[in-house]
Design an enzyme around this catalytic site. Structure first.
Site, PDB file in Angstrom:
ATOM      1  N   CYS A  99      19.093 -21.089  18.510  1.00  0.00           N
ATOM      2  CA  CYS A  99      20.113 -22.073  17.825  1.00  0.00           C
ATOM      3  C   CYS A  99      19.600 -22.470  16.506  1.00  0.00           C
ATOM      4  O   CYS A  99      20.284 -22.600  15.347  1.00  0.00           O
ATOM      5  CB  CYS A  99      20.058 -23.300  18.723  1.00  0.00           C
ATOM      6  SG  CYS A  99      20.470 -22.823  20.458  1.00  0.00           S
ATOM      7  N   CYS A 143      26.487 -16.518  22.343  1.00  0.00           N
ATOM      8  CA  CYS A 143      27.048 -17.843  22.899  1.00  0.00           C
ATOM      9  C   CYS A 143      28.307 -18.275  22.051  1.00  0.00           C
ATOM     10  O   CYS A 143      28.934 -19.407  22.726  1.00  0.00           O
ATOM     11  CB  CYS A 143      25.912 -18.871  22.715  1.00  0.00           C
ATOM     12  SG  CYS A 143      25.543 -19.300  20.983  1.00  0.00           S
TER      13      CYS A 143
END
Ligand code: FES
Length: 147
Positions: free
Chosen positions: A104, A35
């Protein structure tokens, strides 16, 4: 059910411990190749206690909420305790993250471990290298996660 818990939204909107520390005792920076998000953690360590911690995260809301929660969880704690902080514990403290956002929280665990490694290296403190191998393995696992 809402996609994000109230705690995630709270830490995203009002992140704790944002910023940098001058003359930090340990700095760790990690990124997720997929990402492109980046997280940087600064630690101030006194007598084996994390007296201050700050973070800068260039990333998604879940990464910001995870870093914020992770800093709250290790502030005032001994180094040995911070070293065992897992992304699972951070996720649980946030009352969960959607499955495709779990990676994350891995960034937060990795960034803290990386900052602690920097502290160990700077002070010639021996540490258990296996902890870092385990972290690598867990990140590879998450590399397969797609958005
Ligand atoms: Fe990159 Fe959350 S850390 S999408």
């Amino acid at each position: 059910m809402a996609l994000y818990s109230e705690k995630v939204m709270d830490h995203f909107r009002n992140p704790r411990n944002v910023g940098t520390i001058e003359n930090a005792d340990g700095i760790g920076e990690v990124g997720n190749a997929k990402c492109g998000d980046i997280m940087k953690i600064y630690l101030k360590i006194d007598n084996d206690i994390i007296t201050d911690v700050k973070f800068e995260t260039f990333g998604c809301g879940s990464a910001i909420a995870s870093s914020s929660m992770a800093t709250v969880m290790i502030k005032g704690k001994p180094v040995s305790e911070a070293l065992t902080l897992t992304n699972k514990a951070v996720t649980e403290a946030l009352d969960g993250l959607p499955a495709h956002k779990l990676h994350c929280s891995v960034l937060a665990e990795e960034a803290i471990k990386s900052a602690l490694k920097d502290y160990f290296d700077k002070n010639n403190i021996p540490y258990d290298a296996a902890l870092y191998e385990k972290c690598d393995a867990c990140c590879h696992e998450h590399e397969g996660v797609t958005e």
